[in-house]
Design an enzyme around this catalytic site. Sequence first.
Site, PDB file in Angstrom:
ATOM      1  N   ASP A  97      77.961  54.242  39.920  1.00  0.00           N
ATOM      2  CA  ASP A  97      76.450  54.349  40.374  1.00  0.00           C
ATOM      3  C   ASP A  97      75.820  52.992  40.464  1.00  0.00           C
ATOM      4  O   ASP A  97      75.871  52.152  39.377  1.00  0.00           O
ATOM      5  CB  ASP A  97      75.760  55.124  39.032  1.00  0.00           C
ATOM      6  CG  ASP A  97      74.641  55.157  39.526  1.00  0.00           C
ATOM      7  OD1 ASP A  97      73.731  54.582  40.420  1.00  0.00           O
ATOM      8  OD2 ASP A  97      73.700  56.217  38.616  1.00  0.00           O
TER       9      ASP A  97
ATOM     10  N   PHE B  34      72.643  55.866  32.312  1.00  0.00           N
ATOM     11  CA  PHE B  34      71.155  56.552  33.026  1.00  0.00           C
ATOM     12  C   PHE B  34      71.649  56.853  34.325  1.00  0.00           C
ATOM     13  O   PHE B  34      71.695  55.807  35.036  1.00  0.00           O
ATOM     14  CB  PHE B  34      69.988  55.495  32.756  1.00  0.00           C
ATOM     15  CG  PHE B  34      68.890  56.260  33.423  1.00  0.00           C
ATOM     16  CD1 PHE B  34      68.195  57.053  32.652  1.00  0.00           C
ATOM     17  CD2 PHE B  34      68.384  56.220  34.472  1.00  0.00           C
ATOM     18  CE1 PHE B  34      66.987  57.596  32.960  1.00  0.00           C
ATOM     19  CE2 PHE B  34      67.370  56.819  34.930  1.00  0.00           C
ATOM     20  CZ  PHE B  34      66.646  57.478  34.095  1.00  0.00           C
TER      21      PHE B  34
ATOM     22  N   LYS C 137      67.419  53.166  45.599  1.00  0.00           N
ATOM     23  CA  LYS C 137      66.462  52.215  45.135  1.00  0.00           C
ATOM     24  C   LYS C 137      66.337  51.082  46.221  1.00  0.00           C
ATOM     25  O   LYS C 137      65.585  51.613  47.352  1.00  0.00           O
ATOM     26  CB  LYS C 137      66.850  51.281  43.807  1.00  0.00           C
ATOM     27  CG  LYS C 137      66.782  52.377  42.722  1.00  0.00           C
ATOM     28  CD  LYS C 137      66.783  51.659  41.352  1.00  0.00           C
ATOM     29  CE  LYS C 137      66.890  52.333  40.067  1.00  0.00           C
ATOM     30  NZ  LYS C 137      65.589  53.150  39.864  1.00  0.00           N
TER      31      LYS C 137
HETATM   32  C1  LIG Z   1      71.699  53.514  37.575  1.00  0.00           C
HETATM   33  C2  LIG Z   1      70.895  54.657  37.916  1.00  0.00           C
HETATM   34  N1  LIG Z   1      71.033  55.846  38.551  1.00  0.00           N
HETATM   35  C3  LIG Z   1      70.448  56.751  39.061  1.00  0.00           C
HETATM   36  C4  LIG Z   1      69.003  56.439  38.946  1.00  0.00           C
HETATM   37  C5  LIG Z   1      67.810  57.607  39.461  1.00  0.00           C
HETATM   38  O1  LIG Z   1      67.390  57.293  40.702  1.00  0.00           O
HETATM   39  P1  LIG Z   1      65.977  57.964  40.953  1.00  0.00           P
HETATM   40  O2  LIG Z   1      65.071  57.540  40.067  1.00  0.00           O
HETATM   41  O3  LIG Z   1      65.691  57.369  42.127  1.00  0.00           O
HETATM   42  O4  LIG Z   1      66.334  59.396  40.854  1.00  0.00           O
HETATM   43  C6  LIG Z   1      68.549  55.397  38.490  1.00  0.00           C
HETATM   44  C7  LIG Z   1      67.132  55.153  38.159  1.00  0.00           C
HETATM   45  O5  LIG Z   1      66.635  54.188  37.473  1.00  0.00           O
HETATM   46  C8  LIG Z   1      69.451  54.357  37.807  1.00  0.00           C
HETATM   47  O6  LIG Z   1      69.150  53.242  37.251  1.00  0.00           O
END
Ligand SMILES: Cc1ncc(COP(=O)(O)O)c(C=O)c1O
Length: 404
Positions: A230, A145, A259
Amino acid sequence: MVDDILRTPGAVRDAERWTAHNYHPLPVVISSAEGAWLTDVDGRRYLDCLAGYSALNFGHRHPQLIAAAHEQLDRLTLTSRAFIHDQFADFCRELAELCGKDLVLPMNTGAEAVETGIKVARKWGYQVKGVPAGQANIVVAEGNFHGRTTTIVSFSTDEDARADFGPYTPGFTVVPYGDLAALTASIDENTVAVLLEPIQGEQGVVIPPEGYLSGVRQVCTDRNVLFIADEIQSGLGRAGATFACDHEGVVPDMYLLGKALGGGIVPVSAVAANSDVLGVLKPGQHGSTFGGNPLACAVAIEVVRLLATGEFQRRSVELGQRLRNGLEALVGKGLVAVRVRGLWAGLDIDPALMSGREACERLAARGVLAKDTHGSTIRLAPPLVITEEEIDLAVARLAEVLAG
Ligand SMILES: Cc1ncc(COP(=O)(O)O)c(C=O)c1O
């Protein structure tokens, strides 16, 4: 009290009436919060065990973060990147130092940080590695994700996230998560990067086998491929260290952060990497009007300073151990499996008992807010300011729910 004198039912109805149904929230309507506690429009209090999917690692309205935001609001909020403002360099330097990298590129949402990482890796592939034009490929993992843009959902393996959003962006190879041999076999001369979550949060706090991350690091080094971690959900204290990669002593080529970087106040994301990687970008090639704005930087500087003390990483380890003890005692008593790293837990509820959604509804009725993911799994990610007693309370409420 009957429904018509409670404000919650009407507020839930209004929210459903006036928004696209791209979420299925629990029917609670929050109006204020402090630390690990939320209060709804009817004055009921809830212990927050989700923390905005880790965007609230420092709790709601942390005084140091709120003070920085207030001070900045009174002075300067936005310049765009056409001009430099007085919070910008400090933010980039302090975050770069926390990451042990040369450079930082600020954006806003997590998805934008991921998009930035993809663009940088492709450009690096063409300009530094010498991949033929249009051939760059990035290896990603099943169950990933990384956000919701058209490019990112192109390599999602979750049909809900992906279906009917094509045509899809090419240039990605999906391999099973945690399988180093499969990942190694998928790399060829056109591979520019491996993009992974060091722990898959959305998938249910899925922790790869020990040695996987260091193996990925090694193969990326050997094959001249960038390792992009990530850490948007796993990083910044959540997983018992500054970064989840620290658990295996691994340093990726690019950190993707988001986040918690915004302190639960403003969206702040960033890519941190060395100049041989981020240096491929030149003026006009990437950007964002709001990326690195003064308010975002003022808050994020204080986030980095909170992390630099090490206190939150320590709390994550210690409180996480307590949470682990509590949850492991429930395995066989309604839970079929528990995965914990730092103050972050994925719990698989016995599907014969109830769904994750039902468990979260019953927890909410007992004053604990958490979120289900993928059927019978619940993710617990309380703010790192939560106390031992509050952890015990959350576990006790869960035990009650599982006992029926
Ligand atoms: C591992 C990871 N990458 C990227 C994102 C995307 O972040 P955003 O919702 O701020 O676009 C999330 C969101 O849950 C995430 O958990």
